[in-house]
Design an enzyme around this catalytic site. Structure first.
Site, PDB file in Angstrom:
ATOM      1  N   THR A 179       5.377 -19.758   8.329  1.00 36.22           N
ATOM      2  CA  THR A 179       6.249 -18.696   8.819  1.00 36.22           C
ATOM      3  C   THR A 179       5.809 -17.333   8.281  1.00 36.22           C
ATOM      4  O   THR A 179       5.910 -16.320   8.970  1.00 36.22           O
ATOM      5  CB  THR A 179       7.697 -18.973   8.371  1.00 36.22           C
ATOM      6  OG1 THR A 179       8.116 -20.213   8.944  1.00 36.22           O
ATOM      7  CG2 THR A 179       8.641 -17.878   8.830  1.00 36.22           C
ATOM      8  N   TYR A 363     -21.378 -11.929  17.747  1.00 34.26           N
ATOM      9  CA  TYR A 363     -21.636 -13.377  17.755  1.00 34.26           C
ATOM     10  C   TYR A 363     -20.505 -14.195  18.362  1.00 34.26           C
ATOM     11  O   TYR A 363     -20.634 -15.404  18.524  1.00 34.26           O
ATOM     12  CB  TYR A 363     -22.005 -13.902  16.359  1.00 34.26           C
ATOM     13  CG  TYR A 363     -21.242 -13.265  15.238  1.00 34.26           C
ATOM     14  CD1 TYR A 363     -21.767 -12.167  14.558  1.00 34.26           C
ATOM     15  CD2 TYR A 363     -19.985 -13.721  14.872  1.00 34.26           C
ATOM     16  CE1 TYR A 363     -21.050 -11.547  13.535  1.00 34.26           C
ATOM     17  CE2 TYR A 363     -19.270 -13.110  13.860  1.00 34.26           C
ATOM     18  CZ  TYR A 363     -19.809 -12.025  13.199  1.00 34.26           C
ATOM     19  OH  TYR A 363     -19.096 -11.413  12.206  1.00 34.26           O
TER      20      TYR A 363
END
Lengths: 515, 515
Positions: A179, A363
């Site tokens: 959370t 990348y």
């Protein structure tokens, strides 16, 4: 591996092994090790009930048990590792899987979830982009949409609408670890949006941004605010009280936000909780959203624990108004039979998250991302790499189905209700706040010459004595300034008999205390 | 569960099931489901070599395959779930476990790690404090200390020194999910420390704090800086070039920090990378630390990938100077046979982390924490809840031992070296930067009338054509403005024959391209 030739001798060390035969995923080993682990788990579940829930070990015990202060140089049969696990690790565990565990919130679990997590560990995909893991990305989206349907969240939080058109909306979800991460990423999105809105030069305006939550909100909210750079002095903790069972007052929230706005500050974010950790208080979601809307502040709903209950129609009203908030998170690893870690975050506008969280290094560039047809889930989370967490969540829903999941919630609630009634029927105790879900908050009642402080102390000693038995484990909180025991029902091996025997133990231990 | 009586009828819904018989951890189911999962995994590893590494699926494919747009109401035999996994999920996977996977960095894995992760999923402890999970906390500390010894990190980074005194120093480690989290928590600690040092009123001084990293640093660093509230304008990207193989220049770093200090800014944090994602460049750790020390700035070393290589003496020199940095992180989930997620963060002074990250809610208070004898690992991470991640890391070291782990690294490096030599021997290609570890960066060489731009385009088309075959998967980067292929050796099922056959495929596909 294989048979690299003499060139490899150029490596510096004489222990170089160009013709390595080490195969860490050797098929026979995989099968043998994992079947051993499965047998260990089955035995563990069969026996955990009889183990002390809280172990009797001292700090530093494991190092002493295991002897080795350095990693071994040479390999050992896997059985040696498993033997040490049994002899040294298990006796030092606090057994969250024990049916006698009533502390904190249960970390519920299921055979289907463990199987899903196991397969994810083995496939070991790193799903930062759709292309790097199409099935993992799509499964996460699908599982989140299914869960959203179970909770009857508005379609604005789903990636794919349930209608026939199949069009993408602006909303969507992501599975995070905790959370705290859900709070952090939404806080950051709200922060950046407020900075832009208030015409801040860079982050200079951050000192003017204010955030709000009740004083019952999980401490991790305040930590997340600090992580995101909010000024500690600008984190408003709205006081709550017994009159509204510790839920936040929209009037007090409005006052606080109004005062800040008048002082030239920028109300930025409100966190409402459905089922606080301390006592399961429920903030009024709709009313909070209405107040926040006056200031264009982001509203997040933390339903980490109680969100799972909202898959039952009789509990769904606790989320009323959710269609007007910006985000909601809930953790199936708490109460929806899905092992750690699995926190589901839904946002109404994913763009607001990715505006703050997107990265686009060379990348990771690829044709599918460029097409704009997919969401790369890395842009909705703290990091880049990510496990295939959607699998276990899907496996739970696919295998058990809605009816069984509801039955699971209702069974836990029914057991908690039974416990609550037992406590209420014993005049040595008081139930401190009405039970909303499967958590019962109770304490020894001040009677006769006993002051409230005496009752606090007696309750604390009761807890310590209970936990020392090893026969149960429960934790405490402070509600309204008073020391209170939290009896959280729901550990996945728990049955009614465990609740009853724990109650008997509580009664007996209390008698010993007060005699 | 059990036999709750008529009281339960008070629940609102007629589907309430007071006499629930649903047992999500039923011993027979656990055993049966997990053995099925293990058999699936064994079969998967046996067959993954022959599967297309990159799947041929379109966005949205999974929903179409699985038919169900909503969760089922009723439970199904687990075999149904497994059948859908086989028929719908597997064909849509990018197979990171394939021996023909050469993209990004490998997510290496092992039988011992998977078994450890499986057991952690089943025990499902939430180890926020020592008391909530003594064995998990101590195992994490022990595994981190072992790994620190493997990498020959100075004792200042260890929780327990290796000497006989057993005294706790100021340093220690924690296992996080990703490098991004390691960066975030250290950035926040450095930020708060710099704010205090510079006499900031609350966070007002944040606009003066500056951070530094080379232009080759992983993009997640810039994201982590933004998460922590640093001003985007204050994130300095130090340019690198081919002359130093894209490692950062201490002189340029000094210039940048000096200029900022003279402008009244506060140099706060430097991130050095050992083994960049793009091309495996190595920043000079000691020299960076010396520069940063002049400004009292925090130095973090990101050795996510190459840190694993440093368990071999011949690679350890890349960490020289690490005794002078503030923190270092590396990810066994990349190259040390430990499945996701497992990033190890070591800090020289854990107090500096916990000063920023500590929370102390009532419900987590306990006698052991109060005693000060233990570190509660929640205070060194983003959130509160945490999986038992230390188990798999320990199981890898315990089962395989140092020698095998070194053999694993050396075998990968030897295969990469072999591949590099094959590329160098073919004059149609060039190796763009010297290979440091097991990543080879190469491209089609501009020859004759071919311009560098033509070579970029040819390399791009080569990559696309290779990936389309399904017989291998490699990704690209841009180094020095040029399009470059990254051939990352090390997927755990990989053997020399896979490297050789991929090279044959590259040669053949290049011939078709240039013919």
């Amino acid at each position: 591996m294989g048979s690299l030739d003499a060139n490899s001798a150029a490596l510096a060390d004489d222990r170089a092994a160009p013709g390595s035969s080490f195969q860490p995923l050797n098929a026979d080993d995989v099968r043998a090790y994992l079947h051993k682990a499965v047998d260990f788990i089955s035995d563990y579940y069969a026996n955990v009930e009889s183990m002390a829930v809280l172990p009797n070990v001292k700090p530093g015990y494991l190092q002493e048990e295991l002897k080795l202060s350095s990693p071994p140089n040479y390999s050992s049969p896997f059985e040696v590792t498993m033997k040490e696990l049994r002899s040294a690790v298990v006796p030092g565990m606090t057994h969250w899987a024990s049916p006698n565990f009533f502390a904190f919130f249960p970390s519920t679990n299921s055979a289907a979830a463990i199987a899903g997590d196991l397969i994810a560990s083995a496939m070991n995909t790193v799903g930062f982009t759709w292309k790097a893991a199409p099935a993992a990305t799509e499964m996460e989206v699908l599982a989140l949409d299914w869960l959203a349907q179970l909770m009857r969240l508005p379609a604005t939080f789903m990636t794919r609408s349930t209608g026939s058109e199949g069009a993408r909306g602006t909303g969507g979800g992501v599975i995070l670890g905790t959370t705290s991460e859900a709070m952090l990423v939404t806080l950051v999105a709200a922060r950046d949006s407020a900075l832009r809105r208030s015409g801040s030069n860079g982050v200079a305006g951050i000192t003017r941004l204010t955030v709000y939550a009740s004083d019952q909100t999980h401490s991790t909210f305040f930590k997340a605010c600090r992580l995101a750079g909010f000024d500690p002095a600008n984190i408003r903790s709205i006081p709550t009280g017994p009159e509204a069972h510790y839920s936040v007052s929209p009037e007090k929230l409005l006052e606080a936000m109004q005062a800040d706005a008048e002082a030239g500050l920028v109300p930025t974010y409100v966190c409402a909780t459905v089922g606080t950790t301390s006592s399961n208080a429920v903030d009024p979601v709709g009313a909070v959203a209405d107040v926040a809307a006056l200031f264009d502040a982001w509203v997040h709903v933390d339903a980490a624990y109680a969100g799972s209950a909202c898959i039952c129609p009789e509990f769904r009203h606790y989320l009323d108004g959710v269609e007007r908030v910006d985000s909601i998170s809930m953790s199936p690893h708490k109460w929806l039979l899905t092992c750690l870690d699995c926190t589901c975050l839904y946002v109404r506008d994913t763009q607001r998250l990715s505006d703050s969280l997107e990265t686009n290094p060379e990348y990771l560039k690829n044709d599918v991302t460029d097409s704009g047809e997919v969401t790369d889930l890395k842009d909705m989370q703290v990091g880049v790499g990510r496990r295939f967490r959607g699998l276990k969540l899907w496996m739970v829903m696919r295998t058990y189905g809605t009816a069984k999941l509801q039955e699971h919630i209702r069974s836990d609630v029914a057991m908690a209700k039974m416990f609550e009634e037992l406590v209420r029927a014993d005049d040595r105790f008081e139930v401190v706040v009405p039970r909303n879900f499967a958590l019962v908050c109770f304490r020894i009642k001040a009677r006769g010459t006993m002051t409230e402080d005496d009752a606090d102390e007696a309750t604390r000693v009761l807890m310590e004595n209970l936990n020392k038995t090893g026969k149960m484990y429960l934790a405490h909180t402070v509600v309204g300034g008073r020391f209170v025991l939290r009896f959280a029902v729901g550990s996945s091996l728990q049955e009614e008999r465990h609740v009853r025997s724990s109650w008997e133990l509580i009664k007996k231990t209390t008698s010993q205390l007060t005699d």
